[in-house]
Design a protein around this motif. Structure first.
Motif, short mmCIF file in Angstrom:
data_model
loop_
_atom_site.label_atom_id
_atom_site.label_comp_id
_atom_site.label_asym_id
_atom_site.label_seq_id
_atom_site.Cartn_x
_atom_site.Cartn_y
_atom_site.Cartn_z
N TYR A 61 46.01 51.12 34.09
CA TYR A 61 46.73 51.25 35.36
C TYR A 61 46.21 50.23 36.38
N HIS A 65 48.38 47.04 37.99
CA HIS A 65 48.63 46.96 39.42
C HIS A 65 47.92 45.78 40.06
N GLN A 69 50.01 42.72 41.93
CA GLN A 69 49.72 42.31 43.29
C GLN A 69 49.44 40.82 43.37
#
Length: 72
Positions: A61, A65, A69
């Motif tokens: 995860y 992420h 970003q």
């Protein structure tokens, strides 16, 4: 004494770790019992196997992420 409190009134869980946005680990503030959410969203006792699964999910995860970003 704290276990008796939980037996009578039930556990009072607080979030101890956010694994993903949907999966969290909880700990009872009285007896320190640890649980986690399972695939159905129900609370399950946090076993070593589930801890390992949560660690792996958290790693995946965070990588996804973090990469999302950087692209944005």
């Amino acid at each position: 004494m704290k276990k008796i409190f939980c037996n009578i009134f039930g556990h009072h869980y607080s979030i101890s770790k956010k694994v993903t946005s949907h999966i969290k680990e909880y700990k009872c503030i009285h007896c320190q019992k640890q649980v986690t959410t399972d695939v159905s969203g129900n609370l399950s006792i946090l076993t070593p196997e589930l801890q390992d699964i949560n660690r792996t999910l958290e790693h995946i995860y965070q990588r996804r992420h973090h990469a999302a970003q950087q692209v944005a």
